[in-house]
Write an enzyme that holds these catalytic residues in place. Structure first.
Site, PDB file in Angstrom:
ATOM      1  N   ASP A  48       0.839  -1.198   0.000  1.00  0.00           N
ATOM      2  CA  ASP A  48       0.000   0.000   0.000  1.00  0.00           C
ATOM      3  C   ASP A  48       0.878   1.253   0.000  1.00  0.00           C
ATOM      4  O   ASP A  48       0.368   2.374  -0.060  1.00  0.00           O
ATOM      5  CB  ASP A  48      -1.026  -0.002   1.143  1.00  0.00           C
ATOM      6  N   SER A  49       2.205   1.064   0.009  1.00  0.00           N
ATOM      7  CA  SER A  49       3.129   2.174  -0.241  1.00  0.00           C
ATOM      8  C   SER A  49       2.818   2.811  -1.592  1.00  0.00           C
ATOM      9  O   SER A  49       3.242   3.936  -1.864  1.00  0.00           O
ATOM     10  CB  SER A  49       4.586   1.690  -0.209  1.00  0.00           C
TER      11      SER A  49
ATOM     12  N   ASP B 117      -0.920  -6.245  -0.226  1.00  0.00           N
ATOM     13  CA  ASP B 117      -1.307  -5.627   1.045  1.00  0.00           C
ATOM     14  C   ASP B 117      -2.813  -5.539   1.204  1.00  0.00           C
ATOM     15  O   ASP B 117      -3.536  -5.194   0.264  1.00  0.00           O
ATOM     16  CB  ASP B 117      -0.746  -4.197   1.104  1.00  0.00           C
TER      17      ASP B 117
ATOM     18  N   LYS C 215      -0.954  -9.509   3.087  1.00  0.00           N
ATOM     19  CA  LYS C 215      -0.205  -8.961   4.228  1.00  0.00           C
ATOM     20  C   LYS C 215      -1.100  -7.975   4.970  1.00  0.00           C
ATOM     21  O   LYS C 215      -1.758  -7.149   4.329  1.00  0.00           O
ATOM     22  CB  LYS C 215       1.069  -8.263   3.750  1.00  0.00           C
TER      23      LYS C 215
ATOM     24  N   GLU D  15      -1.250  -5.385   8.624  1.00  0.00           N
ATOM     25  CA  GLU D  15      -0.502  -4.788   9.722  1.00  0.00           C
ATOM     26  C   GLU D  15      -1.189  -5.187  11.017  1.00  0.00           C
ATOM     27  O   GLU D  15      -2.380  -4.920  11.185  1.00  0.00           O
ATOM     28  CB  GLU D  15      -0.463  -3.264   9.560  1.00  0.00           C
TER      29      GLU D  15
ATOM     30  N   GLU E  62       9.137  -3.902  10.368  1.00  0.00           N
ATOM     31  CA  GLU E  62       9.559  -2.612   9.800  1.00  0.00           C
ATOM     32  C   GLU E  62      10.118  -1.703  10.885  1.00  0.00           C
ATOM     33  O   GLU E  62       9.493  -1.520  11.941  1.00  0.00           O
ATOM     34  CB  GLU E  62       8.365  -1.937   9.095  1.00  0.00           C
TER      35      GLU E  62
HETATM   36  O1  KIV Z   1       3.518  -1.048   1.617  1.00  0.00           O
HETATM   37  C1  KIV Z   1       4.674  -1.464   1.520  1.00  0.00           C
HETATM   38  O2  KIV Z   1       5.362  -1.278   0.515  1.00  0.00           O
HETATM   39  C2  KIV Z   1       5.231  -2.193   2.652  1.00  0.00           C
HETATM   40  C3  KIV Z   1       6.707  -2.369   2.656  1.00  0.00           C
HETATM   41  C4  KIV Z   1       7.330  -1.107   3.062  1.00  0.00           C
HETATM   42  C5  KIV Z   1       7.126  -3.502   3.492  1.00  0.00           C
HETATM   43  O3  KIV Z   1       4.524  -2.587   3.535  1.00  0.00           O
END
Ligand code: KIV
Length: 276
Positions: free
Chosen positions: A56-57, A95, A124, A126, A193
């Site tokens: 989600d970056s 994510d 993934k 959090e 992280e």
């Molecule tokens: O969203 C993302 O790119 C991430 C990485 C920084 C691990 O969670």
């Protein structure tokens, strides 16, 4: 695009979760990167990356937001489907965005969409102990899960900034306990992280599943970085753990190859990329 059936029996078949577990057992570092579209996914894959994350970056590096909070499930699906078309070998993870896993049922609905519509092989999220029931529910339905601990960017407004986590002993202890609990709940990978080296090392020893770090020091099972940081595209002040592999590289593909090689040989990260 993966051609799993055609590639069966090939010398270098597509990466799967069993291979990642074996890499941990054999002490072979796992090289991971983010990607957001098919062209870059193809380069990342050709460079030998083991795991590709549609993070989600993308809210920050692609969409131009200040945080990852505005990213939606539809955004992740859109980018994951593009990335999937560029991959032949790397394991694809996507994510779960902000507020897309507030209940087990909502998490399952969204995880199924990421896998069926996006083509991801693992989701993934959090989490800390608050996400244990969600991870349990997903695992019960055979959804592969990566649990992201340490700095959790979706909580940036609650934390009050993008800060190193776990410098305090009590918080480090709690994080280790959460990693263990999430593993027991069914998490297949732990992502850490922005934590001190010692915290990364401790959690890596404590759990059996692979631990992937970003700013978590050299003693984890694998490293991940944001693609645009590795290629020197991101402007402004960068986190300490970032290394621009375009420096001295002839092409983006050469830079990505240098990153993968640096992770696999232990040349990245060095002290300057780590937190104490
Ligand atoms: O969203 C993302 O790119 C991430 C990485 C920084 C691990 O969670």
């Amino acid at each position: 695009m993966y051609k799993q059936l055609q590639q069966r029996g090939m010398e270098s078949p597509p990466t799967n979760i069993s291979m990642l577990r074996k890499m941990k057992e054999d002490d072979l570092p796992i090289a991971c990167l983010t990607a957001y579209d098919a062209s870059f996914a193809q380069l990342v894959d050709m460079a030998g990356t083991d795991v590709v994350l549609v993070g989600d970056s993308l809210g920050m590096v692609v969409q131009g937001h200040d945080t990852t909070v505005p990213v939606t499930v539809d955004d992740i699906i859109y980018h994951t489907a593009m990335v999937a078309r560029g991959l032949t070998h790397a394991f694809l993870m996507a994510d779960m965005p902000f507020m897309s896993y507030t209940t087990p049922e909502q998490a399952l609905d969204n995880a199924v969409r990421l896998m069926q519509e996006g083509g991801s092989m693992m989701v993934k999220l959090e989490g800390n102990e608050g996400q244990v029931t969600v991870v349990e529910y997903l695992a019960k339905h055979d959804i592969p899960v990566c649990a992201h601990l340490g700095l959790r960017p979706q909580s940036v407004h609650k934390i009050g900034g993008f800060k190193v986590q776990g410098r305090d002993n009590a918080i480090a202890k709690k994080m280790a306990q959460d990693a263990k609990t999430l593993q027991s709940a069914g998490a297949d990978i732990i992502l850490l992280e922005c934590v001190p080296n010692e915290v990364g090392q401790n959690i890596t020893k404590l759990v059996d599943v692979p631990v992937i770090g970003i700013g978590a020091g050299p003693h984890v099972d694998g490293q991940i970085l944001v693609l645009y940081d590795v290629l020197g595209i991101t402007q402004g002040r960068l986190p300490r753990f970032v290394k621009n592999f375009m420096d001295g590289a002839e092409s983006p593909l050469a830079a990505l190859g240098a990153y993968v090689n640096a992770v696999k040989t232990g040349a990245y990260p060095t002290k300057e990329h780590c937190f104490s």
